[in-house]
Write a protein that holds these residues in place. Structure first.
Motif, PDB file in Angstrom:
ATOM      1  N   TYR A  40      -8.510   8.354  -8.473  1.00 33.96           N
ATOM      2  CA  TYR A  40      -8.202   9.418  -9.435  1.00 33.96           C
ATOM      3  C   TYR A  40      -9.407  10.270  -9.811  1.00 33.96           C
ATOM      4  CZ  TYR A  40      -3.657   7.258  -9.846  1.00 33.96           C
ATOM      5  OH  TYR A  40      -2.418   6.763  -9.566  1.00 33.96           O
ATOM      6  N   TYR A  41     -10.605   9.689  -9.791  1.00 36.75           N
ATOM      7  CA  TYR A  41     -11.767  10.461 -10.209  1.00 36.75           C
ATOM      8  C   TYR A  41     -12.578  10.985  -9.036  1.00 36.75           C
ATOM      9  CZ  TYR A  41     -15.586  12.067 -13.082  1.00 36.75           C
ATOM     10  OH  TYR A  41     -16.507  12.867 -13.697  1.00 36.75           O
ATOM     11  N   PHE A  42     -12.800  10.135  -8.041  1.00 34.12           N
ATOM     12  CA  PHE A  42     -13.616  10.539  -6.890  1.00 34.12           C
ATOM     13  C   PHE A  42     -12.774  11.031  -5.718  1.00 34.12           C
ATOM     14  CE2 PHE A  42     -16.411   7.484  -9.120  1.00 34.12           C
ATOM     15  CZ  PHE A  42     -17.457   8.344  -9.401  1.00 34.12           C
ATOM     16  N   LYS A  43     -11.456  11.057  -5.882  1.00 38.86           N
ATOM     17  CA  LYS A  43     -10.505  11.596  -4.893  1.00 38.86           C
ATOM     18  C   LYS A  43     -10.569  10.869  -3.545  1.00 38.86           C
ATOM     19  CE  LYS A  43      -9.370  14.707  -7.899  1.00 38.86           C
ATOM     20  NZ  LYS A  43      -8.453  14.245  -8.911  1.00 38.86           N
ATOM     21  N   GLU A  44     -10.819   9.541  -3.609  1.00 41.10           N
ATOM     22  CA  GLU A  44     -10.794   8.755  -2.376  1.00 41.10           C
ATOM     23  C   GLU A  44      -9.344   8.486  -1.980  1.00 41.10           C
ATOM     24  OE1 GLU A  44     -13.273   5.285  -2.675  1.00 41.10           O
ATOM     25  OE2 GLU A  44     -15.039   6.468  -3.209  1.00 41.10           O
ATOM     26  N   GLU A  45      -9.133   8.276  -0.687  1.00 44.06           N
ATOM     27  CA  GLU A  45      -7.786   8.128  -0.145  1.00 44.06           C
ATOM     28  C   GLU A  45      -7.136   6.807  -0.583  1.00 44.06           C
ATOM     29  OE1 GLU A  45      -5.562   8.296   4.198  1.00 44.06           O
ATOM     30  OE2 GLU A  45      -7.731   8.100   4.102  1.00 44.06           O
ATOM     31  N   MET A  46      -5.862   6.885  -0.948  1.00 46.90           N
ATOM     32  CA  MET A  46      -5.070   5.700  -1.286  1.00 46.90           C
ATOM     33  C   MET A  46      -4.058   5.490  -0.164  1.00 46.90           C
ATOM     34  SD  MET A  46      -2.536   4.975  -4.542  1.00 46.90           S
ATOM     35  CE  MET A  46      -3.777   5.161  -5.772  1.00 46.90           C
ATOM     36  N   THR A  47      -4.315   4.524   0.699  1.00 47.39           N
ATOM     37  CA  THR A  47      -3.414   4.266   1.816  1.00 47.39           C
ATOM     38  C   THR A  47      -2.409   3.177   1.443  1.00 47.39           C
ATOM     39  OG1 THR A  47      -4.826   2.544   2.760  1.00 47.39           O
ATOM     40  CG2 THR A  47      -5.271   4.829   3.441  1.00 47.39           C
ATOM     41  N   MET A  48      -1.392   3.059   2.247  1.00 50.97           N
ATOM     42  CA  MET A  48      -0.387   2.011   2.031  1.00 50.97           C
ATOM     43  C   MET A  48      -1.025   0.624   2.159  1.00 50.97           C
ATOM     44  SD  MET A  48       2.420   3.335   1.126  1.00 50.97           S
ATOM     45  CE  MET A  48       3.599   2.040   1.358  1.00 50.97           C
ATOM     46  N   LEU A  49      -1.946   0.470   3.105  1.00 51.06           N
ATOM     47  CA  LEU A  49      -2.602  -0.821   3.298  1.00 51.06           C
ATOM     48  C   LEU A  49      -3.428  -1.202   2.071  1.00 51.06           C
ATOM     49  CD1 LEU A  49      -3.044  -3.134   5.285  1.00 51.06           C
ATOM     50  CD2 LEU A  49      -5.007  -1.875   6.180  1.00 51.06           C
ATOM     51  N   ARG A  50      -4.165  -0.263   1.535  1.00 51.19           N
ATOM     52  CA  ARG A  50      -4.968  -0.529   0.327  1.00 51.19           C
ATOM     53  C   ARG A  50      -4.061  -0.843  -0.864  1.00 51.19           C
ATOM     54  NH1 ARG A  50      -9.605   4.189   0.641  1.00 51.19           N
ATOM     55  NH2 ARG A  50     -10.674   3.345   2.462  1.00 51.19           N
ATOM     56  N   THR A  51      -2.985  -0.093  -0.993  1.00 47.55           N
ATOM     57  CA  THR A  51      -2.044  -0.338  -2.084  1.00 47.55           C
ATOM     58  C   THR A  51      -1.423  -1.721  -1.952  1.00 47.55           C
ATOM     59  OG1 THR A  51      -1.597   2.030  -2.188  1.00 47.55           O
ATOM     60  CG2 THR A  51      -0.022   0.576  -3.281  1.00 47.55           C
ATOM     61  N   ALA A  52      -1.064  -2.118  -0.741  1.00 47.97           N
ATOM     62  CA  ALA A  52      -0.525  -3.463  -0.513  1.00 47.97           C
ATOM     63  C   ALA A  52      -1.563  -4.514  -0.876  1.00 47.97           C
ATOM     64  CB  ALA A  52      -0.087  -3.617   0.940  1.00 47.97           C
TER      65      ALA A  52
ATOM     66  N   ILE B 241      -3.820  -4.298  -3.177  1.00 47.65           N
ATOM     67  CA  ILE B 241      -3.852  -4.384  -4.637  1.00 47.65           C
ATOM     68  C   ILE B 241      -2.739  -5.295  -5.139  1.00 47.65           C
ATOM     69  CG2 ILE B 241      -3.497  -3.060  -6.763  1.00 47.65           C
ATOM     70  CD1 ILE B 241      -6.286  -2.732  -5.457  1.00 47.65           C
ATOM     71  N   PHE B 242      -1.550  -5.188  -4.531  1.00 51.22           N
ATOM     72  CA  PHE B 242      -0.453  -6.068  -4.935  1.00 51.22           C
ATOM     73  C   PHE B 242      -0.746  -7.515  -4.589  1.00 51.22           C
ATOM     74  CE2 PHE B 242       2.015  -2.040  -4.843  1.00 51.22           C
ATOM     75  CZ  PHE B 242       2.431  -2.071  -6.167  1.00 51.22           C
ATOM     76  N   VAL B 243      -1.340  -7.770  -3.457  1.00 49.93           N
ATOM     77  CA  VAL B 243      -1.710  -9.131  -3.066  1.00 49.93           C
ATOM     78  C   VAL B 243      -2.741  -9.698  -4.048  1.00 49.93           C
ATOM     79  CG1 VAL B 243      -2.861 -10.511  -1.287  1.00 49.93           C
ATOM     80  CG2 VAL B 243      -1.131  -8.822  -0.638  1.00 49.93           C
ATOM     81  N   ILE B 244      -3.728  -8.887  -4.411  1.00 48.54           N
ATOM     82  CA  ILE B 244      -4.736  -9.312  -5.380  1.00 48.54           C
ATOM     83  C   ILE B 244      -4.083  -9.647  -6.711  1.00 48.54           C
ATOM     84  CG2 ILE B 244      -6.667  -8.504  -6.788  1.00 48.54           C
ATOM     85  CD1 ILE B 244      -7.615  -6.917  -4.293  1.00 48.54           C
ATOM     86  N   THR B 245      -3.180  -8.790  -7.166  1.00 51.39           N
ATOM     87  CA  THR B 245      -2.507  -9.012  -8.445  1.00 51.39           C
ATOM     88  C   THR B 245      -1.718 -10.327  -8.438  1.00 51.39           C
ATOM     89  OG1 THR B 245      -2.330  -6.624  -8.754  1.00 51.39           O
ATOM     90  CG2 THR B 245      -0.885  -8.013 -10.104  1.00 51.39           C
ATOM     91  N   ILE B 246      -0.986 -10.591  -7.372  1.00 53.65           N
ATOM     92  CA  ILE B 246      -0.232 -11.822  -7.262  1.00 53.65           C
ATOM     93  C   ILE B 246      -1.170 -13.025  -7.236  1.00 53.65           C
ATOM     94  CG2 ILE B 246       1.262 -13.178  -5.727  1.00 53.65           C
ATOM     95  CD1 ILE B 246       2.585 -10.433  -4.996  1.00 53.65           C
ATOM     96  N   GLY B 247      -2.287 -12.894  -6.524  1.00 52.86           N
ATOM     97  CA  GLY B 247      -3.282 -13.966  -6.475  1.00 52.86           C
ATOM     98  C   GLY B 247      -3.865 -14.274  -7.840  1.00 52.86           C
TER      99      GLY B 247
END
Length: 108
Positions: free
Chosen positions: A81-93, A95-101
């Motif tokens: 959101y601030y540095f405008k780096e790319e958010m890919t589906m793999l990175r988003t997935a 994040i969900f794995v980390i959250t579940i962990g």
């Protein structure tokens, strides 16, 4: 109160890394470079003190899992959101794995 210290340490750690990133961005402007590096180091010290204090009440394995994973999630959000780096589906997935962990490690 014990988790307030931990979450404050996480915020300070994210700000540490943001300061370091700005220091790298302003590599050609010494005043800004060293200023942002100094800011990052101050937040790094705050982060270290807060994390150490939270370990008095939270087991290391739980605190570390929460600390490092939420730092990664926070940096992911700031980077996008601030540095405008790319958010890919793999990175988003990821994040969900980390959250579940984190949820799994935090459960008793």
């Amino acid at each position: 109160m014990k988790y307030v210290l931990l979450y404050s340490a996480i915020i300070a750690n994210v700000l540490t890394n943001v300061g370091f990133n700005f220091s790298a961005i302003y590599d050609k402007e010494p005043t800004k470079k060293w200023g942002f590096l100094g800011i990052g180091l101050v937040f790094g010290l705050i982060n270290s003190v807060l994390f150490t204090e939270c370990l008095k009440e939270i087991p290391l394995s739980v605190a570390s899992a929460i600390f490092f994973s939420l730092t990664i999630i926070g940096l992911f959000a700031v980077s996008h959101y601030y540095f405008k780096e790319e958010m890919t589906m793999l990175r988003t997935a990821g994040i969900f794995v980390i959250t579940i962990g984190v949820i799994m490690v935090s459960l008793k």
